[in-house]
Scaffold this active site. Sequence first.
Site, PDB file in Angstrom:
ATOM      1  N   LYS A 200       0.851  -1.180   0.000  1.00 17.83           N
ATOM      2  CA  LYS A 200       0.000   0.000   0.000  1.00 17.83           C
ATOM      3  C   LYS A 200       0.892   1.237   0.000  1.00 17.83           C
ATOM      4  CE  LYS A 200      -3.815  -2.290   0.086  1.00 17.83           C
ATOM      5  NZ  LYS A 200      -4.792  -2.213  -1.017  1.00 17.83           N
TER       6      LYS A 200
ATOM      7  N   ASP B  91      -0.146   0.179  -4.418  1.00 15.28           N
ATOM      8  CA  ASP B  91      -1.592   0.380  -4.490  1.00 15.28           C
ATOM      9  C   ASP B  91      -1.965   1.625  -3.697  1.00 15.28           C
ATOM     10  OD1 ASP B  91      -4.333   0.213  -4.463  1.00 15.28           O
ATOM     11  OD2 ASP B  91      -4.428  -1.833  -3.666  1.00 15.28           O
TER      12      ASP B  91
ATOM     13  N   GLU C 145      -1.542   0.643  -8.684  1.00 15.49           N
ATOM     14  CA  GLU C 145      -2.946   0.247  -8.661  1.00 15.49           C
ATOM     15  C   GLU C 145      -3.813   1.378  -8.110  1.00 15.49           C
ATOM     16  OE1 GLU C 145      -3.484  -3.691  -7.217  1.00 15.49           O
ATOM     17  OE2 GLU C 145      -5.253  -3.173  -6.047  1.00 15.49           O
TER      18      GLU C 145
ATOM     19  N   GLU D 213     -10.998  -2.906  -9.238  1.00 16.90           N
ATOM     20  CA  GLU D 213     -11.723  -3.489  -8.109  1.00 16.90           C
ATOM     21  C   GLU D 213     -12.958  -2.673  -7.745  1.00 16.90           C
ATOM     22  OE1 GLU D 213      -8.152  -2.947  -5.401  1.00 16.90           O
ATOM     23  OE2 GLU D 213      -9.730  -2.483  -3.973  1.00 16.90           O
TER      24      GLU D 213
ATOM     25  N   ASP E  58     -13.422  -7.802  -9.934  1.00 19.50           N
ATOM     26  CA  ASP E  58     -13.760  -8.198  -8.566  1.00 19.50           C
ATOM     27  C   ASP E  58     -15.038  -9.037  -8.645  1.00 19.50           C
ATOM     28  OD1 ASP E  58     -13.544  -7.103  -5.407  1.00 19.50           O
ATOM     29  OD2 ASP E  58     -15.571  -7.611  -6.064  1.00 19.50           O
TER      30      ASP E  58
ATOM     31  N   HIS F 272      -8.913  -8.892  -8.418  1.00 17.82           N
ATOM     32  CA  HIS F 272      -8.782  -8.339  -7.070  1.00 17.82           C
ATOM     33  C   HIS F 272      -9.351  -9.351  -6.079  1.00 17.82           C
ATOM     34  CE1 HIS F 272     -10.938  -6.051  -3.760  1.00 17.82           C
ATOM     35  NE2 HIS F 272      -9.670  -5.736  -3.550  1.00 17.82           N
TER      36      HIS F 272
END
Length: 415
Positions: free
Chosen positions: A201, A229, A255, A282, A305, A332
Amino acid sequence: MLDGSDAMNQDPDYSAAYIKINTTDPALYGNALVFTTGRGNDVQIEAIRMLVDQISDLDVDDAFNNIGEIARKLSRNSHIRWLGPDVGVFHMAAGAVLNALWDLFAKAKKKPLWKLLSDLTPEQVVAAIDFRYITDVLTPHEALEILKSAEASKEKNQSILLERGVPAYTTSPGWLGYSDEKMLALTQQAIEDGFKLIKYKCGGLIQDDQRRLKLVRNLVGREFKIAIDANQVWDVDQAINWLKELKEFDLYWIEEPTHPEDVLGHARIAREIAPIKVATGEMANNRIIFKQLLQSNAISIMQIDASRVAGVNENLANILMAAKYKIPVCPHAGGVGLCEMVQHLAMFDAVAVTGHHERRVVEFVDHLHEHFLTPVSIKDGFYTAPLLPGGGGEMFDSSIQEFLYPHGEYWSVQK
Ligand SMILES: [Mg+2]
């Protein structure tokens, strides 16, 4: 604890709206869930309640043979469509109903969902899809051609799937709330477990991202694939500038750099930060957003997703559009039950659409699998193919009883 923490979602309360469709045979039912991060769950459940009326009194075989028509009906109810169309709570509710039906079909036919989908004829797959609004990039005829051209390889692809599975990547070491020590220890573990790509992240403070990525790069070496992400925290210019500051770390993909509906923003980011790939999906609400992301060269990685769009049906459209554009679908997962559900779609893609290739990696997050009857199995960095019937979303009754809000035992202890 901070499992699941990122720059946008700082206090997630992993939850799900859970649906069970019963039949006259008590042993035959279908389950699915919509993942939420907490309070939205109540609204999600109400939406599902409103839609299920449309599928009561159906015969299981008739429903299977007319699943495309059922999907179209769920999205076209004019009162409900006014609240969308094809986005948000009601669209996800339609997805829950359709996913539960597919789970029911798979159980009725005693096949795991990936196998049920892979065994459909190209004509059956095409009949399940709502092509409305996407025929400018994918007509039913083109979809049929893609599926037919893959038919000859199905058997071989299935053997490879059963032998090895599909490649996974892990996000488990990368939550934003983790200390550097925990992140590095989990990174080391992930490498030992056989993962070839790890995602972290980012998007809190640039100094934190630089420090964390430097530590990770030092540990994993120059060749290992690192993705990051941002969970939509940046504006477009900010994303571009931020990523330039991270250039030295040779990132594989970024992402969700910005809002999921900003197709042109993603396209500009992709142009300006190449060779870093842009990944998103996602929270892409529907096939129309995916269509535009593909049309405008905004993504190099498409992240479907299982519980965001209108179920298996709409994801069939998404997978086929990606196949046409030769963009890998890297689903995802994580959340509650998303790994369990979405792996079936990746496996269908590997058997019946684009075959086995290393560009497809399926997200893996190592939590909450213990609540599911058919938890995912990861071996040497690969998702192994589930063999039990169903679509993966069925939870243990004991888990439901313990965690059902607000009367489950877990909540009474919390109060
Ligand atoms: Mg993400």
